[in-house]
Design a protein around this motif. Structure first.
Motif, PDB file in Angstrom:
ATOM      1  N   UNK A   1      -3.269   9.157  13.246  1.00 21.66           N
ATOM      2  CA  UNK A   1      -3.894   8.975  14.549  1.00 21.66           C
ATOM      3  C   UNK A   1      -3.805   7.535  15.041  1.00 21.66           C
ATOM      4  N   UNK A   2      -3.232   6.672  14.178  1.00 21.18           N
ATOM      5  CA  UNK A   2      -3.016   5.266  14.536  1.00 21.18           C
ATOM      6  C   UNK A   2      -4.296   4.596  15.033  1.00 21.18           C
ATOM      7  N   UNK A   3      -5.364   4.823  14.276  1.00 25.36           N
ATOM      8  CA  UNK A   3      -6.674   4.278  14.630  1.00 25.36           C
ATOM      9  C   UNK A   3      -7.242   3.450  13.481  1.00 25.36           C
ATOM     10  N   UNK A   4      -6.693   2.250  13.281  1.00 27.60           N
ATOM     11  CA  UNK A   4      -7.266   1.388  12.233  1.00 27.60           C
ATOM     12  C   UNK A   4      -8.739   1.097  12.461  1.00 27.60           C
ATOM     13  N   UNK A   5      -9.181   1.103  13.729  1.00 26.41           N
ATOM     14  CA  UNK A   5     -10.586   0.848  14.014  1.00 26.41           C
ATOM     15  C   UNK A   5     -11.464   1.979  13.470  1.00 26.41           C
ATOM     16  N   UNK A   6     -11.041   3.220  13.657  1.00 25.20           N
ATOM     17  CA  UNK A   6     -11.797   4.344  13.094  1.00 25.20           C
ATOM     18  C   UNK A   6     -11.723   4.331  11.568  1.00 25.20           C
ATOM     19  N   UNK A   7     -10.551   3.997  11.037  1.00 20.79           N
ATOM     20  CA  UNK A   7     -10.394   3.927   9.581  1.00 20.79           C
ATOM     21  C   UNK A   7     -11.307   2.858   8.995  1.00 20.79           C
ATOM     22  N   UNK A   8     -11.513   1.773   9.739  1.00 23.57           N
ATOM     23  CA  UNK A   8     -12.402   0.713   9.266  1.00 23.57           C
ATOM     24  C   UNK A   8     -13.839   1.208   9.142  1.00 23.57           C
ATOM     25  N   UNK A   9     -14.275   2.027  10.080  1.00 25.63           N
ATOM     26  CA  UNK A   9     -15.612   2.621   9.985  1.00 25.63           C
ATOM     27  C   UNK A   9     -15.661   3.566   8.783  1.00 25.63           C
ATOM     28  N   UNK A  10     -14.630   4.391   8.628  1.00 30.76           N
ATOM     29  CA  UNK A  10     -14.605   5.368   7.539  1.00 30.76           C
ATOM     30  C   UNK A  10     -14.563   4.700   6.169  1.00 30.76           C
ATOM     31  N   UNK A  11     -13.853   3.580   6.053  1.00 32.84           N
ATOM     32  CA  UNK A  11     -13.706   2.937   4.748  1.00 32.84           C
ATOM     33  C   UNK A  11     -15.050   2.436   4.213  1.00 32.84           C
ATOM     34  N   UNK A  12     -15.991   2.193   5.095  1.00 37.99           N
ATOM     35  CA  UNK A  12     -17.340   1.811   4.654  1.00 37.99           C
ATOM     36  C   UNK A  12     -17.960   2.964   3.845  1.00 37.99           C
TER      37      UNK A  12
ATOM     38  N   UNK B   1       4.884  -0.861  10.871  1.00 36.51           N
ATOM     39  CA  UNK B   1       5.657  -2.091  10.663  1.00 36.51           C
ATOM     40  C   UNK B   1       5.504  -3.064  11.829  1.00 36.51           C
ATOM     41  N   UNK B   2       5.165  -2.551  13.003  1.00 37.09           N
ATOM     42  CA  UNK B   2       4.963  -3.407  14.164  1.00 37.09           C
ATOM     43  C   UNK B   2       3.599  -4.075  14.217  1.00 37.09           C
ATOM     44  N   UNK B   3       2.679  -3.655  13.358  1.00 34.50           N
ATOM     45  CA  UNK B   3       1.347  -4.264  13.337  1.00 34.50           C
ATOM     46  C   UNK B   3       1.403  -5.668  12.749  1.00 34.50           C
ATOM     47  N   UNK B   4       0.570  -6.548  13.279  1.00 35.07           N
ATOM     48  CA  UNK B   4       0.391  -7.860  12.648  1.00 35.07           C
ATOM     49  C   UNK B   4      -0.516  -7.642  11.445  1.00 35.07           C
ATOM     50  N   UNK B   5      -0.132  -8.233  10.314  1.00 32.65           N
ATOM     51  CA  UNK B   5      -0.880  -8.053   9.070  1.00 32.65           C
ATOM     52  C   UNK B   5      -1.202  -9.415   8.457  1.00 32.65           C
ATOM     53  N   UNK B   6      -2.260  -9.460   7.653  1.00 31.00           N
ATOM     54  CA  UNK B   6      -2.602 -10.734   7.007  1.00 31.00           C
ATOM     55  C   UNK B   6      -1.559 -11.109   5.949  1.00 31.00           C
ATOM     56  N   UNK B   7      -1.534 -12.381   5.607  1.00 35.61           N
ATOM     57  CA  UNK B   7      -0.581 -12.866   4.601  1.00 35.61           C
ATOM     58  C   UNK B   7      -0.734 -12.149   3.262  1.00 35.61           C
ATOM     59  N   UNK B   8      -1.923 -11.723   2.919  1.00 38.78           N
ATOM     60  CA  UNK B   8      -2.167 -11.089   1.618  1.00 38.78           C
ATOM     61  C   UNK B   8      -1.850  -9.598   1.609  1.00 38.78           C
ATOM     62  N   UNK B   9      -1.256  -9.080   2.664  1.00 36.07           N
ATOM     63  CA  UNK B   9      -0.896  -7.662   2.701  1.00 36.07           C
ATOM     64  C   UNK B   9       0.171  -7.397   1.637  1.00 36.07           C
ATOM     65  N   UNK B  10      -0.106  -6.481   0.695  1.00 39.38           N
ATOM     66  CA  UNK B  10       0.888  -6.205  -0.352  1.00 39.38           C
ATOM     67  C   UNK B  10       2.133  -5.539   0.227  1.00 39.38           C
TER      68      UNK B  10
END
Length: 156
Positions: free
Chosen positions: A96-107, A30-39
């Motif tokens: 693990x609170x690693x959106x950067x790693x998740x971004x690699x994995x989502x590819x 909830x503390x993360x900044x998110x884009x306007x289109x975040x559902x």
């Protein structure tokens, strides 16, 4: 009900439950900044339920439509790889609170969906088309993931 239907929907239920258990939507998220289109948070559960239900339906159709052992192996391989990649994203992002790693994995998750669409098409066009909502949702989720990484740079 046939065995492929029971197995495919059982796996979908397990993926949904595991995904829910691996997703901790707490103060950090909830503390993360998110884009306007975040559902809104409440939308993710119903969306994944529909998507995984369609994927289970696709798997059972593809299995039944497969004419050879090789095609059935391909169906299991494609859905198995996707299930593994599906399971990996949530702990990377939330536990693990690693959106950067998740971004690699989502590819890789996205590529597994493209492989499903392409690989299932010769076996069953309907099974292939049933994966498209999943592919579209993961495409959107990848964009959201990228935006969260961009808006929340990790300290060095």
């Amino acid at each position: 009900m046939s065995t492929p239907v029971i197995i495919s929907f059982g796996v979908a239920i397990l993926l949904g439950v595991a995904g829910g258990l691996l997703t901790e939507v707490g103060a950090w998220y909830h503390g993360l900044r998110k884009p306007r289109l975040n559902p809104p948070d409440w939308l993710f559960g119903p969306a994944w339920t529909i998507i995984l239900g369609l994927a289970a339906w696709s798997a059972s159709i593809a299995w039944e439509a497969a004419d050879t052992d090789g095609e059935r192996r391909l169906v299991v391989l494609l859905f198995g790889a996707n299930a593994l990649l599906h399971l990996l994203w949530s702990p990377l992002f939330f536990k693990w609170k690693r959106p950067d790693w998740a971004l690699v994995e989502v590819v890789f998750l996205w590529a597994s969906l493209v492989a499903l669409v392409v690989g299932l098409a010769p076996i069953s066009r309907q099974a292939s088309l049933l994966i498209l909502p999943y592919l579209l949702w993961v495409s959107f989720a990848a964009w959201l993931n990228w935006q969260i990484v961009r808006l929340n740079p990790r300290p060095a």
